[in-house]
Design a protein around this motif. Sequence first.
Motif, PDB file in Angstrom:
ATOM      1  N   PRO A 257      -6.331  56.666  45.708  1.00  0.00           N
ATOM      2  CA  PRO A 257      -6.473  55.588  44.718  1.00  0.00           C
ATOM      3  C   PRO A 257      -5.290  55.525  43.743  1.00  0.00           C
ATOM      4  O   PRO A 257      -4.756  54.442  43.465  1.00  0.00           O
ATOM      5  N   ASN A 258      -4.854  56.683  43.259  1.00  0.00           N
ATOM      6  CA  ASN A 258      -3.731  56.669  42.322  1.00  0.00           C
ATOM      7  C   ASN A 258      -2.382  56.501  43.030  1.00  0.00           C
ATOM      8  O   ASN A 258      -1.410  56.064  42.413  1.00  0.00           O
ATOM      9  N   TYR A 259      -2.338  56.800  44.328  1.00  0.00           N
ATOM     10  CA  TYR A 259      -1.124  56.514  45.117  1.00  0.00           C
ATOM     11  C   TYR A 259      -0.832  55.012  45.102  1.00  0.00           C
ATOM     12  O   TYR A 259       0.313  54.585  44.918  1.00  0.00           O
ATOM     13  N   TYR A 260      -1.866  54.219  45.309  1.00  0.00           N
ATOM     14  CA  TYR A 260      -1.640  52.764  45.372  1.00  0.00           C
ATOM     15  C   TYR A 260      -1.168  52.213  44.028  1.00  0.00           C
ATOM     16  O   TYR A 260      -0.240  51.402  43.971  1.00  0.00           O
ATOM     17  N   THR A 261      -1.793  52.647  42.940  1.00  0.00           N
ATOM     18  CA  THR A 261      -1.394  52.099  41.636  1.00  0.00           C
ATOM     19  C   THR A 261      -0.041  52.669  41.199  1.00  0.00           C
ATOM     20  O   THR A 261       0.752  51.971  40.562  1.00  0.00           O
ATOM     21  N   ILE A 277      -3.119  53.145  34.724  1.00  0.00           N
ATOM     22  CA  ILE A 277      -3.908  53.751  33.639  1.00  0.00           C
ATOM     23  C   ILE A 277      -5.406  53.672  33.978  1.00  0.00           C
ATOM     24  O   ILE A 277      -6.138  54.651  33.812  1.00  0.00           O
ATOM     25  N   SER A 278      -5.847  52.541  34.512  1.00  0.00           N
ATOM     26  CA  SER A 278      -7.283  52.427  34.847  1.00  0.00           C
ATOM     27  C   SER A 278      -7.670  53.353  35.978  1.00  0.00           C
ATOM     28  O   SER A 278      -8.735  53.975  35.934  1.00  0.00           O
ATOM     29  N   THR A 387      -5.844  70.812  31.661  1.00  0.00           N
ATOM     30  CA  THR A 387      -5.970  69.841  30.567  1.00  0.00           C
ATOM     31  C   THR A 387      -5.701  68.436  31.099  1.00  0.00           C
ATOM     32  O   THR A 387      -4.616  68.180  31.634  1.00  0.00           O
ATOM     33  N   PRO A 388      -6.657  67.511  30.987  1.00  0.00           N
ATOM     34  CA  PRO A 388      -6.411  66.162  31.505  1.00  0.00           C
ATOM     35  C   PRO A 388      -5.263  65.479  30.759  1.00  0.00           C
ATOM     36  O   PRO A 388      -5.162  65.606  29.534  1.00  0.00           O
ATOM     37  N   LEU A 389      -4.412  64.796  31.490  1.00  0.00           N
ATOM     38  CA  LEU A 389      -3.330  64.091  30.812  1.00  0.00           C
ATOM     39  C   LEU A 389      -3.914  62.978  29.949  1.00  0.00           C
ATOM     40  O   LEU A 389      -4.990  62.446  30.229  1.00  0.00           O
ATOM     41  N   LYS A 390      -3.168  62.647  28.890  1.00  0.00           N
ATOM     42  CA  LYS A 390      -3.568  61.536  28.008  1.00  0.00           C
ATOM     43  C   LYS A 390      -2.435  60.524  27.949  1.00  0.00           C
ATOM     44  O   LYS A 390      -1.263  60.893  27.894  1.00  0.00           O
ATOM     45  N   PHE A 391      -2.817  59.264  27.955  1.00  0.00           N
ATOM     46  CA  PHE A 391      -1.815  58.215  27.792  1.00  0.00           C
ATOM     47  C   PHE A 391      -1.544  58.009  26.311  1.00  0.00           C
ATOM     48  O   PHE A 391      -2.462  58.038  25.498  1.00  0.00           O
ATOM     49  N   ILE A 392      -0.266  57.833  25.985  1.00  0.00           N
ATOM     50  CA  ILE A 392       0.124  57.591  24.593  1.00  0.00           C
ATOM     51  C   ILE A 392       0.477  56.099  24.496  1.00  0.00           C
ATOM     52  O   ILE A 392       1.409  55.637  25.152  1.00  0.00           O
ATOM     53  N   THR A 393      -0.275  55.388  23.716  1.00  0.00           N
ATOM     54  CA  THR A 393      -0.099  53.929  23.643  1.00  0.00           C
ATOM     55  C   THR A 393       1.325  53.553  23.230  1.00  0.00           C
ATOM     56  O   THR A 393       1.891  54.146  22.307  1.00  0.00           O
ATOM     57  N   GLN A 394       1.888  52.571  23.939  1.00  0.00           N
ATOM     58  CA  GLN A 394       3.228  52.065  23.608  1.00  0.00           C
ATOM     59  C   GLN A 394       3.152  50.560  23.369  1.00  0.00           C
ATOM     60  O   GLN A 394       2.318  49.876  23.959  1.00  0.00           O
ATOM     61  N   GLN A 395       4.050  50.064  22.537  1.00  0.00           N
ATOM     62  CA  GLN A 395       4.107  48.618  22.293  1.00  0.00           C
ATOM     63  C   GLN A 395       4.643  47.876  23.515  1.00  0.00           C
ATOM     64  O   GLN A 395       4.169  46.816  23.870  1.00  0.00           O
ATOM     65  N   ASP A 396       5.642  48.471  24.140  1.00  0.00           N
ATOM     66  CA  ASP A 396       6.338  47.809  25.244  1.00  0.00           C
ATOM     67  C   ASP A 396       5.596  48.103  26.555  1.00  0.00           C
ATOM     68  O   ASP A 396       5.468  49.254  26.957  1.00  0.00           O
ATOM     69  N   PRO A 397       5.113  47.063  27.263  1.00  0.00           N
ATOM     70  CA  PRO A 397       4.328  47.294  28.482  1.00  0.00           C
ATOM     71  C   PRO A 397       5.144  47.853  29.652  1.00  0.00           C
ATOM     72  O   PRO A 397       4.562  48.263  30.658  1.00  0.00           O
TER      73      PRO A 397
END
Length: 480
Positions: A257-261, A277-278, A387-397
């Motif tokens: 699943p994460n390979y495709y995204t 991210i989803s 430890t699960p990774l966490k996404f750090i929100t960014q302004q730039d997509p």
Amino acid sequence: GSASDWRGRAIYQLLTDRFSLSNDSATPCNTTQVQYCGGTWNGITNHLDYIQGLGFDSIWISPVVANVEQTTAYGQAYHGYWAQDITSLNAHFGTADDLKALSSALHKRNMYLMVDIVVNHFVSTSSVATSDNATLDFSKLVPFSKATDFHPYCLVTDYNNQTNVEQCWLGDEHLPLADLNTEDPSIVSTMNNWIEGLVKSYGIDGLRIDTAKHIRKDFWPAFAKAAGVFTMGEVLIGDVGYAAPYTEVLDSVLDYPNYYTLTSSFSSQTGNFSALISSVTASQQSYSTPSVVGSFLENHDNPRFQSITQDISLVKNAMTWPFIQDGIPILYQGQEQGFTGGAEPSNREALWPTAFQMSNKPLVAHVTTLNAVRKAAAAANSSFLTTPLKFITQQDPSLLAVSKPPLIALLTNLGSNSTKSSTWVASGVASANEVLVDVLSCATVKADGSGGVSVAVVGGLPQVLIPASALAKNGTVCPS
Ligand code: ABC
Ligand code: CA
């Protein structure tokens, strides 16, 4: 090895027929001929320095059992997935002693052996598929040689019908894959005894289980127990919800699943990180043990990433992902050499024409550094791997920032020609005033008084930051 023995490892996937000849001659291998090219277990043993030099401490090799010898409608069984006799070895790859020698050479280096295995099907080229089993010839198959050992002939046609997926046959009318009757208790016990014997005879440390979704889930726990080693199932699906239940019956799955995204995110400047991210968030919530799923960018069934884009920055970003996310990174042979083969069979290039060269190969250096920084992170923080990774929100997509202490990975799909000036910003990800090193460039950055970090994008390249103090012990990456 158990799942926890495998967690901190990194796997080099090789195709036994395509990795190394025994004698290192310059014999060419034309992938479009779909024939044996001559790679052997002895060839692998002779080139473990190369694999270890890249920083890998485990290998995944092709299925080892005897396959059909005939040239079929789809060529020869050089990949090993067309078993005829699971009680014998594939003589093209060597002898029992050669395979044992490979296993012990690996163990001497504290490396692990993962063997690809197939339970789901056998192949007999004398099979001529018709609507019933009666006219098929199973007599050459070992140890199952009668029609009733297999499900009645029907091709898998409906992936929304799990019974069809499990009890009909893969392949097609030109080469039907005889689907083992894994509902029959005596077949189940024969297979369980077989895997126990195979693992013991050859000192196998883990299994990659082919076509896992084509056998009922409740077959797997007893099989895995009989094997007694780490099991990673191939469940080829984009949907996390479909893949996740297999992590309850096996230790792990290949993270399709994460390979495709991952692939779509980094294939171009228009890739969308929200899908990655989803899928990552969904898999963190639903895989039984996200830290041991197999994370990969390429394999022998899909077009190589560089058949989609050769932008070096996009390639380096995508390659970084499996090494900084939650699972066990897997690199498919040839990716480090920059291979560009498209759909199968072009993606099954022989490695030996590269002469196993490591110098002046940008992706060899890239993957070596990624393996080293992952080890350094695990050494610096005993809970890094879990430890699960966490996404750090960014302004730039077009920026993707990830934290997995002590690592911070800054990825982007801006590409190497981008002139856009962008900056990653993250607050509270480091200690106050801590010095971090981007191991991919060896540039340093100092966190501010509240542990915040601000880093500019350079040429669309990825950056992997780790505290300088965590690197000091390592000594080989960015020595100061
Ligand atoms: C040969 C020829 C091919 C020909 C084929 C009919 O026969 O080479 O050109 O098209 C081995 C060989 C292959 C060989 C096959 C069949 O045997 O390596 O060269 O192909 O004879 C594993 C292995 C693979 C191996 C086998 C068989 C199984 O990794 O190397 O192939 O032992 C299915 C299986 C999966 C299997 C794969 C090849 O086929 O589930 O285990 N791989 C959908 C289905 C998947 C399906 C996939 C491809 O299509 O859901 O189950 O995989 O047919 C996502 C969706 C997915 C979708 C993908 C494509 O897109 O979410 O559902 O997958 O977005
Ligand atoms: Ca089946």
